[in-house]
Design a protein around this motif. Structure first.
Motif, PDB file in Angstrom:
ATOM      1  N   ALA A  67      31.260  40.721  75.865  1.00 16.16           N
ATOM      2  CA  ALA A  67      31.849  42.051  76.081  1.00 16.16           C
ATOM      3  C   ALA A  67      33.369  42.001  76.163  1.00 16.16           C
ATOM      4  O   ALA A  67      33.989  42.943  76.631  1.00 16.16           O
ATOM      5  CB  ALA A  67      31.275  42.670  77.353  1.00 16.16           C
ATOM      6  N   ARG A  68      33.975  40.926  75.671  1.00 21.23           N
ATOM      7  CA  ARG A  68      35.412  40.702  75.868  1.00 21.23           C
ATOM      8  C   ARG A  68      36.306  41.819  75.340  1.00 21.23           C
ATOM      9  O   ARG A  68      37.432  41.988  75.814  1.00 21.23           O
ATOM     10  CB  ARG A  68      35.815  39.379  75.237  1.00 21.23           C
ATOM     11  CG  ARG A  68      35.741  39.340  73.719  1.00 21.23           C
ATOM     12  CD  ARG A  68      36.082  37.983  73.152  1.00 21.23           C
ATOM     13  NE  ARG A  68      35.046  37.000  73.408  1.00 21.23           N
ATOM     14  CZ  ARG A  68      35.157  35.706  73.103  1.00 21.23           C
ATOM     15  NH1 ARG A  68      36.258  35.254  72.528  1.00 21.23           N
ATOM     16  NH2 ARG A  68      34.161  34.874  73.345  1.00 21.23           N
ATOM     17  N   ALA A  69      35.829  42.570  74.350  1.00 19.01           N
ATOM     18  CA  ALA A  69      36.649  43.634  73.767  1.00 19.01           C
ATOM     19  C   ALA A  69      36.483  44.974  74.489  1.00 19.01           C
ATOM     20  O   ALA A  69      37.194  45.930  74.190  1.00 19.01           O
ATOM     21  CB  ALA A  69      36.319  43.805  72.286  1.00 19.01           C
ATOM     22  N   GLU A  70      35.570  45.047  75.431  1.00 22.01           N
ATOM     23  CA  GLU A  70      35.334  46.293  76.161  1.00 22.01           C
ATOM     24  C   GLU A  70      36.440  46.542  77.184  1.00 22.01           C
ATOM     25  O   GLU A  70      37.144  45.616  77.601  1.00 22.01           O
ATOM     26  CB  GLU A  70      33.987  46.213  76.903  1.00 22.01           C
ATOM     27  CG  GLU A  70      32.774  46.079  76.007  1.00 22.01           C
ATOM     28  CD  GLU A  70      32.494  47.333  75.215  1.00 22.01           C
ATOM     29  OE1 GLU A  70      32.901  48.429  75.660  1.00 22.01           O
ATOM     30  OE2 GLU A  70      31.863  47.218  74.144  1.00 22.01           O
ATOM     31  N   PRO A  71      36.615  47.795  77.626  1.00 24.74           N
ATOM     32  CA  PRO A  71      37.548  48.062  78.721  1.00 24.74           C
ATOM     33  C   PRO A  71      37.151  47.262  79.963  1.00 24.74           C
ATOM     34  O   PRO A  71      35.967  46.963  80.174  1.00 24.74           O
ATOM     35  CB  PRO A  71      37.391  49.577  78.960  1.00 24.74           C
ATOM     36  CG  PRO A  71      36.867  50.115  77.668  1.00 24.74           C
ATOM     37  CD  PRO A  71      35.993  49.029  77.102  1.00 24.74           C
ATOM     38  N   ALA A  74      34.374  48.673  82.060  1.00 21.80           N
ATOM     39  CA  ALA A  74      33.048  48.519  81.453  1.00 21.80           C
ATOM     40  C   ALA A  74      32.534  47.093  81.640  1.00 21.80           C
ATOM     41  O   ALA A  74      31.331  46.884  81.882  1.00 21.80           O
ATOM     42  CB  ALA A  74      33.103  48.872  79.962  1.00 21.80           C
ATOM     43  N   MET A  75      33.419  46.105  81.544  1.00 26.32           N
ATOM     44  CA  MET A  75      33.002  44.717  81.738  1.00 26.32           C
ATOM     45  C   MET A  75      32.489  44.488  83.151  1.00 26.32           C
ATOM     46  O   MET A  75      31.467  43.809  83.356  1.00 26.32           O
ATOM     47  CB  MET A  75      34.167  43.766  81.432  1.00 26.32           C
ATOM     48  CG  MET A  75      34.383  43.521  79.964  1.00 26.32           C
ATOM     49  SD  MET A  75      35.571  42.195  79.667  1.00 26.32           S
ATOM     50  CE  MET A  75      37.055  43.130  79.437  1.00 26.32           C
ATOM     51  N   LEU A  78      29.019  46.056  83.360  1.00 31.01           N
ATOM     52  CA  LEU A  78      28.030  45.247  82.661  1.00 31.01           C
ATOM     53  C   LEU A  78      27.665  44.005  83.474  1.00 31.01           C
ATOM     54  O   LEU A  78      26.494  43.614  83.549  1.00 31.01           O
ATOM     55  CB  LEU A  78      28.561  44.840  81.283  1.00 31.01           C
ATOM     56  CG  LEU A  78      28.647  45.967  80.246  1.00 31.01           C
ATOM     57  CD1 LEU A  78      29.436  45.497  79.026  1.00 31.01           C
ATOM     58  CD2 LEU A  78      27.250  46.425  79.828  1.00 31.01           C
TER      59      LEU A  78
END
Length: 208
Positions: A67-71, A74-75, A78
């Protein structure tokens, strides 16, 4: 465990150590390239120590890798969902955007992150991430919002678990490499009562 590398203009190094007498370590630090445009750094501290703490931290590591590209918000969410079957963890995330030279960070629990600079008196703390109370995977605050701060060439980001004693920033040697700094902090300031981890990331200016 010791790791180091460079992501864009950021030179980084991480060092971790389990509670003396134990093999499993619930403290982890990670550094991830985000599409060549940014670097994501994280300090993770599974609740307590031992194998169950390690399981929680490794679960968060896998979530962040995917999920490294998520805000950042959001990380965290998750990770919270994924860690509900574990004992939970404290964590701080920090992302450095190379184009804007902006540091965004967010934290739940007691993994500290400080942006420091060299000063005539020694070390100046430019900014520190605000930490929300809670445990990722168990009890999250109602809102967790990432904060932004400008990062300049020469600045040093230091992320440390609560297994590192207070005052660990006072003796940072700015002439040293990130590897030497992380080793120094762990060697001098790791507590004998817990797992310990530290990550040092320095902005070196333009990418080579």
């Amino acid at each position: 465990m010791r790791e180091h590398g460079r992501i864009g203009p950021i030179e980084w190094a991480g060092a971790t150590r389990s509670l003396p007498g134990e093999q499993a370590c619930g403290d982890y630090v990670i550094a991830l390239d985000v599409g060549g445009q940014a670097a994501l750094f994280a300090g993770l501290d599974g609740l307590g120590h031992g194998e169950e703490a390690e399981t929680a931290a490794l679960c968060a590591v896998e979530v962040l890798k995917h999920a490294r590209a998520e805000p950042l918000e959001a990380m965290i969410e998750l990770c919270h969902r994924a860690l509900m079957s574990t004992r939970g963890a404290a964590m701080t995330l920090a992302r450095i955007d190379f184009e804007s030279d902006m540091l965004s960070w967010i934290g739940v629990g007691n993994v500290t992150a400080n942006l420091i600079a060299k000063a005539p008196s020694g070390v100046a703390i430019r900014s520190a991430t605000p930490l929300a109370s809670g445990i990722v995977g168990f009890r999250m605050p109602d809102t967790v919002v990432a904060r932004n701060v400008a990062i300049r060439p020469g600045d040093l980001l230091v992320i440390a678990s609560d297994g590192i004693s207070e005052g660990h920033l006072d003796s940072v040697d700015f002439a040293a490499s990130a590897v030497a700094i992380s080793d120094q902090v762990l060697g001098k300031h790791a507590k004998d009562t817990d797992d310990a981890s530290v990550l040092a990331a320095r902005h070196r200016g333009a990418s080579p």
